[in-house]
Design a protein around this motif. Structure first.
Motif, short mmCIF file in Angstrom:
data_model
loop_
_atom_site.label_atom_id
_atom_site.label_comp_id
_atom_site.label_asym_id
_atom_site.label_seq_id
_atom_site.Cartn_x
_atom_site.Cartn_y
_atom_site.Cartn_z
N ILE A 48 0.84 -1.20 0.00
CA ILE A 48 0.00 0.00 0.00
C ILE A 48 0.88 1.26 0.00
O ILE A 48 0.66 2.21 -0.75
N ARG A 49 1.89 1.22 0.84
CA ARG A 49 2.79 2.36 0.91
C ARG A 49 3.50 2.58 -0.42
O ARG A 49 3.67 3.71 -0.87
N LEU A 50 3.93 1.46 -1.03
CA LEU A 50 4.63 1.58 -2.31
C LEU A 50 3.70 2.19 -3.36
O LEU A 50 4.10 3.07 -4.14
N ALA A 51 2.45 1.71 -3.36
CA ALA A 51 1.49 2.24 -4.33
C ALA A 51 1.28 3.73 -4.10
O ALA A 51 1.24 4.53 -5.05
N LEU A 52 1.18 4.12 -2.83
CA LEU A 52 0.97 5.53 -2.50
C LEU A 52 2.18 6.36 -2.94
O LEU A 52 2.05 7.45 -3.50
N ALA A 53 3.37 5.80 -2.65
CA ALA A 53 4.58 6.50 -3.05
C ALA A 53 4.63 6.68 -4.56
O ALA A 53 4.99 7.75 -5.07
N CYS A 54 4.26 5.63 -5.27
CA CYS A 54 4.26 5.67 -6.73
C CYS A 54 3.33 6.78 -7.23
O CYS A 54 3.68 7.55 -8.13
N LEU A 55 2.18 6.90 -6.58
CA LEU A 55 1.19 7.91 -6.95
C LEU A 55 1.75 9.32 -6.67
O LEU A 55 1.65 10.22 -7.50
N LEU A 56 2.37 9.48 -5.49
CA LEU A 56 2.92 10.79 -5.12
C LEU A 56 4.09 11.17 -6.02
O LEU A 56 4.36 12.34 -6.25
N ALA A 57 4.78 10.16 -6.54
CA ALA A 57 5.91 10.43 -7.44
C ALA A 57 5.44 10.66 -8.87
O ALA A 57 6.26 10.74 -9.78
N ARG A 58 4.14 10.74 -9.07
CA ARG A 58 3.54 10.91 -10.40
C ARG A 58 3.92 9.78 -11.34
O ARG A 58 4.16 10.00 -12.53
N GLY A 59 4.03 8.59 -10.77
CA GLY A 59 4.36 7.44 -11.62
C GLY A 59 3.18 6.48 -11.69
O GLY A 59 2.18 6.62 -10.99
N HIS A 60 3.31 5.54 -12.62
CA HIS A 60 2.26 4.54 -12.77
C HIS A 60 2.74 3.24 -12.20
O HIS A 60 3.93 2.97 -12.12
N LEU A 61 1.76 2.41 -11.80
CA LEU A 61 2.09 1.22 -11.05
C LEU A 61 1.67 -0.02 -11.83
O LEU A 61 0.59 -0.08 -12.39
N LEU A 62 2.56 -0.98 -11.83
CA LEU A 62 2.25 -2.26 -12.45
C LEU A 62 2.23 -3.31 -11.35
O LEU A 62 3.20 -3.48 -10.62
N ILE A 63 1.06 -3.98 -11.23
CA ILE A 63 0.99 -5.05 -10.22
C ILE A 63 0.98 -6.37 -10.99
O ILE A 63 0.14 -6.61 -11.86
N GLU A 64 1.93 -7.20 -10.66
CA GLU A 64 2.04 -8.46 -11.36
C GLU A 64 1.66 -9.55 -10.37
O GLU A 64 2.39 -9.78 -9.39
N ASP A 65 0.51 -10.13 -10.56
CA ASP A 65 0.13 -11.19 -9.64
C ASP A 65 -1.05 -11.98 -10.18
O ASP A 65 -1.64 -11.65 -11.20
N LEU A 66 -1.37 -13.02 -9.39
CA LEU A 66 -2.47 -13.91 -9.78
C LEU A 66 -3.79 -13.18 -9.58
O LEU A 66 -3.86 -12.24 -8.79
N PRO A 67 -4.81 -13.61 -10.27
CA PRO A 67 -6.12 -13.01 -10.02
C PRO A 67 -6.60 -13.37 -8.62
O PRO A 67 -6.27 -14.44 -8.10
N GLY A 68 -7.35 -12.45 -8.05
CA GLY A 68 -8.01 -12.76 -6.79
C GLY A 68 -7.19 -12.45 -5.55
O GLY A 68 -7.58 -12.80 -4.44
N VAL A 69 -6.05 -11.80 -5.67
CA VAL A 69 -5.28 -11.46 -4.46
C VAL A 69 -5.58 -10.05 -4.00
O VAL A 69 -5.00 -9.59 -3.03
N GLY A 70 -6.49 -9.36 -4.68
CA GLY A 70 -6.92 -8.06 -4.15
C GLY A 70 -6.39 -6.88 -4.93
O GLY A 70 -6.37 -5.75 -4.42
N LYS A 71 -5.95 -7.08 -6.17
CA LYS A 71 -5.43 -5.98 -6.97
C LYS A 71 -6.51 -4.93 -7.20
O LYS A 71 -6.29 -3.72 -6.99
N THR A 72 -7.67 -5.38 -7.61
CA THR A 72 -8.75 -4.46 -7.92
C THR A 72 -9.20 -3.73 -6.67
O THR A 72 -9.41 -2.51 -6.69
N THR A 73 -9.29 -4.47 -5.58
CA THR A 73 -9.71 -3.83 -4.34
C THR A 73 -8.72 -2.74 -3.93
O THR A 73 -9.12 -1.64 -3.53
N LEU A 74 -7.42 -3.05 -4.06
CA LEU A 74 -6.40 -2.06 -3.70
C LEU A 74 -6.58 -0.77 -4.51
O LEU A 74 -6.61 0.33 -3.96
N ALA A 75 -6.75 -0.95 -5.83
CA ALA A 75 -6.91 0.22 -6.69
C ALA A 75 -8.16 1.01 -6.30
O ALA A 75 -8.14 2.25 -6.21
N HIS A 76 -9.22 0.28 -6.06
CA HIS A 76 -10.50 0.92 -5.76
C HIS A 76 -10.42 1.67 -4.42
O HIS A 76 -10.86 2.82 -4.32
N VAL A 77 -9.84 1.04 -3.43
CA VAL A 77 -9.75 1.68 -2.12
C VAL A 77 -8.89 2.92 -2.19
O VAL A 77 -9.24 3.97 -1.64
#
Lengths: 661, 304
Positions: free
Chosen positions: B23-52
């Protein structure tokens, strides 16, 4: 060299330091030159504080020419001590007006050192030494400030500390140079004429007709260190010039033509008791005489003892010197030559008729009775002791004995001696000092110019030369003022007027003891004592080249030590921050706590905190400050705190019970 | 601001359980004006993380599910002829939002992928000759399924460079998974979440990150790291200057969300594996070790 603009705080330091260095010169300079210097300094202050403009090149050239001309006009030369230092002072003030780069500022600061050293040409007392040391510190601090581009007012403490450290580091070198640098015999600088313009309490003649200005000065004439107990106060007659020749008003020593071969060596005498041994340190008075307690028994080989027991120096005393002397307080000096006798009876034929008449009236009495009669005459008639006697006429002794009856030791000694001679008793006037105050701190005796005194010596059959002090018969109630009383009773210890003044006297004693130590050990370290010291150390076996070799070897040893330290510690870094952090790391390494190269300081501190919770708080403080300074916005305050924390950081080896508790 | 960001982390962590670091990394990425790539299996909460994240930060959120037949116009938008006005009217596509979740980006054709990637790079889209700016801030979270690669178009290295960070979510640990199983429906929780920041505050934070102090000593360290990547035998090719800028920017953002106004070497070390992981090609790839391997490789560099 650095052509950047000096930092503002550095410029202010420079200006302040140079002002402090210049002020003593300004006081010494003629008013015209000091005014020029003050104006130039003021201009620079205006530039710094008010944003005035610096003068143009042409104006600077004009000012330089005017400055040099002004010095030339005042002194008629540009060389020598006074003119040279004046020129240096004026040019230093001028240099401030073309100060643009760090290089200029450094040059000016170095000129300040030079001017400072010039102050030694005028005085070498302990106070001058302390002042010079303080100024050297100030100038060194200025050099530090000039080389700190990001400086501000808060850095003053750090600059001062660093400047002080530099001076402290130079101390061993200074001591080495002081001891080993070849001393030149005699004063290195300063002609005796202008170097020693001080007044002494004595002069080479006595004149009664003029109002003699008595030296009121508390200046020290000489200091004495007795080997044994200090003699009683009434025995402290320090014998100086002896006057034989008189014209009725004026008393002089024997002229060069009157001093025959007989005069050049002491006559035989009988001594009683043990001699008093002491070391006398004579202040330079630019005279050839030396003082000793009556009667001088032995003197150093180069000091000549005359027939009338004067000590004569081969040269005028231009330097402070020590003499090992001894004296007999009880003696019988019966030898007298016919030539001496006639000299001791000489009186101008027509002067002072009433005095002669008085002496003739004692014709039938014995010599001893005549002396007693004369002293009774002073005691029983209203004679007063005063430092400001009324003027005397042509028959000065007549006037004093019968009319004014007011005077000081010279009057009494001259009148008494005249009376004796008129009565046919050989007599002479002896001048010197009487008394002395013991410094309880240094344990030595000080004799001041204000203790200058004159007394009489008469030759009595069967007893030889006898000292008679006619001033001593004046009862104290006939002393005019309290100041006179103090002079009159200089044999008595000075009694503090009240308790508050006791500490003042104590302070004065302490200061004089300090001054004496400075004179003995620093200024008194001359070529002879240096040679003796080096001989004792075995350094002179190969002559001066041997001493030079030792000096070089000592330098090499210091440099070698520094090199070794660099070698052992590995790379040295100029950044004090990194150096201090490395120091902390080294202390931890000794405990086996080594930072991995990739480990950031904070990560390292956290790791150590788990291993050694006891040192965690200290290390955490150090790390936070270090990180803030190295990566963040840390300033001077943080650097100071970091330095303190890093230097204080001494982690202990872990004790077993630190876990138990 | 620091406490606000902490609240965002906490609020997100209450829904996406046991993933505070990500979560912190994602937030940092956002504050750095960068885009984030999440590489993982379906169903581990990628969509939820983005939505939240979108909700907590008060961003307009759009989700684009990439499929093989997705066309660029489906992302960017299209102009449709309006009969009443007799003009072409632009209908903006889902890319016109502040936070985009590009789900399974590797399922779409390269042409469609590049449409999104160009929008990410340019912060604007050009459709039928007209250039239209994208909203501010603009943040893309793309996901990629690393395992089931049949019929996918994996992003080429040059395209991966567009993402500031690449992270993996991974399985939750036992305690977090228990909470997840016992707790309420995630979707409900997201719906209850109120925004903690507004877009203006977020932009102010982004600007503050850009101004964070990086001392000479720190730049020395970053350069040593870049240098190492170019010399080390572990990698086929070293890091580019753009990667260096990304590393610095990521470290700034990390320092910022840790409440510091200057960057320390630890900040660089923290974000390093996620920023250089997808930009470096290892000679001998060891997929099982991921960020830990990269950290180990870069531990050969001493902090100056």
């Amino acid at each position: 060299m650095n052509l950047a603009e000096p930092p503002p705080s550095g410029r202010l330091w420079l200006l302040g330091a140079l002002t402090a260095v210049t002020v003593p010169q300004l006081v010494r300079l003629p008013i015209a030159l000091s005014t020029i210097c003050v104006l130039l300094l003021g201009w620079r202050y205006g530039v710094e504080l008010r944003g005035w403009r610096l003068p143009s090149r042409a104006l600077r050239l004009l000012l330089t020419g005017c400055g040099a001309l002004a010095v030339l006009f005042v002194y008629h030369t540009l060389f020598g001590r006074d003119a040279g230092l004046a020129l240096l002072t004026v040019m230093l003030c001028l240099k401030l007006l073309e100060l643009r780069t760090v290089r200029d500022a450094m040059v000016t600061a170095f000129l300040g050192y030079f001017l400072l050293a010039g102050g030694f040409l005028y005085g070498q007392s302990l106070w001058v030494g302390i002042y010079l040391l303080a100024m050297a510190w100030l100038l060194t601090t200025t050099l530090v400030a000039l080389n700190h581009p990001a400086g501000n007012r808060k850095c003053a403490g750090i600059y001062l500390r660093q400047g002080g450290m530099l001076l402290l580091q130079a101390l061993p070198l200074m001591a080495l140079l002081f001891v080993l640098f070849p001393r030149i015999p005699g004063p290195l600088w300063g002609l005796p004429k202008d170097a020693f313009g001080g007044h002494t309490g004595l002069s080479n003649h006595m004149t009664l007709a003029n109002i003699t200005q008595l030296a009121d000065s508390e200046a020290v004439a000489f200091r004495v260190q007795f080997d044994g107990p200090v003699p009683a106060a009434n025995e402290l007659y320090w014998r100086g010039p002896v006057f034989w020749v008189t014209d009725g008003r004026r008393w002089d020593p024997l002229a060069a033509g009157q001093r025959g071969e007989w005069y050049r060596r002491p006559p035989p005498y009988t001594a009683y008791g043990k001699p008093v041994r002491y070391t006398l340190t004579l202040e330079p008075d630019n005279e050839k005489w030396l003082f000793a307690l009556d009667l001088p028994a032995s003197a150093p080989p180069h000091v000549r003892v005359t027939e009338d027991f004067q000590l004569r120096l081969p040269q005028r005393a231009a330097q402070r010197r020590r003499f090992a002397l001894s004296s007999y307080l009880h003696y019988r000096a019966e030898a007298i030559t016919p030539r001496e006798r006639s000299l001791a009876l000489q009186l101008p034929p027509r002067a002072n008729p009433r005095t002669r008449a008085l002496a003739r009236s004692w014709d039938k009495l014995s010599d001893a009775e005549i002396v007693q009669q004369a002293l009774d005459y002073f005691r029983n008639n209203p004679f007063y002791y005063t430092r400001r006697p009324p003027p005397l006429g042509d028959n000065a002794i007549d006037d004093f004995l019968f009319t004014t009856r007011r005077g000081f030791c010279e009057h009494y000694a001259a009148a008494f001696t005249t009376l004796m001679r008129a009565a046919g008793i050989p007599a002479r006037v002896v001048t010197g000092y009487q008394g002395g105050e013991v410094n309880p701190i240094g344990g030595y005796m000080i004799v001041r110019q204000s203790m200058a005194h004159a007394w009489s010596e008469v030759y009595l059959k069967g007893r030889g030369w006898v000292r008679v002090d006619p001033t001593a018969v004046i009862p104290p109630q006939r002393v005019e003022s309290t100041e006179d009383l103090q002079r009159f009773r200089s044999t008595a210890p000075i009694i503090p007027l009240n308790v508050e003044l006791a500490w003042l006297a104590h302070l004065r004693d302490g200061l004089d003891a300090l001054n004496n130590a400075w004179n003995q050990w620093v200024l008194g370290y001359n070529n002879i004592r240096q040679q003796r010291l080096l001989q004792r150390l075995g350094l002179l076996r190969f002559g001066w080249s041997g001493a030079a070799a030792v000096l070089a070897a000592a330098f090499a040893a210091v440099l070698g030590l520094v090199a070794l330290q660099i070698l052992v510690r590995g790379e040295t870094t100029k950044d004090p921050l990194l150096r201090l952090y490395r120091r902390v790391e080294r202390r931890l390494e000794r405990l086996g706590l080594v930072r991995n190269p990739y480990e950031g300081p904070q990560t390292f501190a956290r790791r150590i905190a788990t291993l050694r919770p006891d040192i965690a708080p200290a290390l955490s403080t150090i790390t936070d400050l270090y990180v803030a300074l190295r990566y963040g916005h840390g300033g001077m305050t943080e650097l100071t705190r970091f330095r303190q924390a890093a230097l204080r950081f001494r982690p202990s080896r872990r004790t077993t019970d630190s876990y138990v508790s | 601001m620091y406490s606000l960001l902490e609240q965002v982390v906490t609020a997100t962590g209450n829904i996406v359980l046991g993933k505070e670091r990500q979560i912190r990394l994602a937030l940092a990425c956002l504050l750095a004006r960068g885009h984030l790539l999440i590489e993982d299996l379906p169903g581990v909460g990628k969509t939820t993380l983005a939505h939240v994240l979108a909700t907590a930060l008060g961003l307009r959120f759009n989700r684009i599910q990439f499929t093989a037949d997705l066309l660029p116009a489906d992302i960017l938008g299209i102009s449709i002829y309006e009969r009443e006005s007799g003009e072409f009217q632009f209908h903006p596509g889902p890319v016109f939002a502040q936070l985009i979740l590009a789900d399974e980006i590797n399922r779409a054709s390269p042409k469609t992928q590049s449409a999104l990637l160009e929008a990410m790079e340019e912060q604007q889209v050009t459709i039928e000759g007209a250039t239209r700016p994208l909203p501010e801030p603009f943040f893309v979270i793309a996901t990629q399924n690393p395992i089931n690669q049949v019929g996918t178009f994996p992003l080429p290295e040059s395209q991966l460079d567009r993402f500031l960070m690449r992270i993996e979510l991974g399985y939750p640990d036992r305690a977090a998974e228990r909470l997840l199983l016992a707790g309420r429906e995630r979707r409900e929780l997201v719906a209850e979440l109120r925004p903690l920041l507004d877009a203006g505050q977020l932009q102010a934070a982004q600007n503050a990150v850009r101004r964070l102090k990086t001392s000479d000593a720190l730049l020395d360290y970053v350069q040593a790291l870049l240098d190492h990547s170019r010399r080390s035998p572990h990698f086929l090719a070293g890091l580019s200057p753009r990667a260096g800028l990304a590393l610095l920017q990521g470290a700034r953002a990390w320092a910022y969300i840790n409440g510091r106004d200057y960057v320390v070497p630890e900040d660089v070390q923290e974000v390093l594996p996620y920023i250089v992981g997808h930009r470096l090609q290892a000679v001998r790839d060891d997929p099982g070790r991921g960020p830990a391997q990269i950290t180990a490789w870069f531990q050969e560099v001493a902090i100056p």
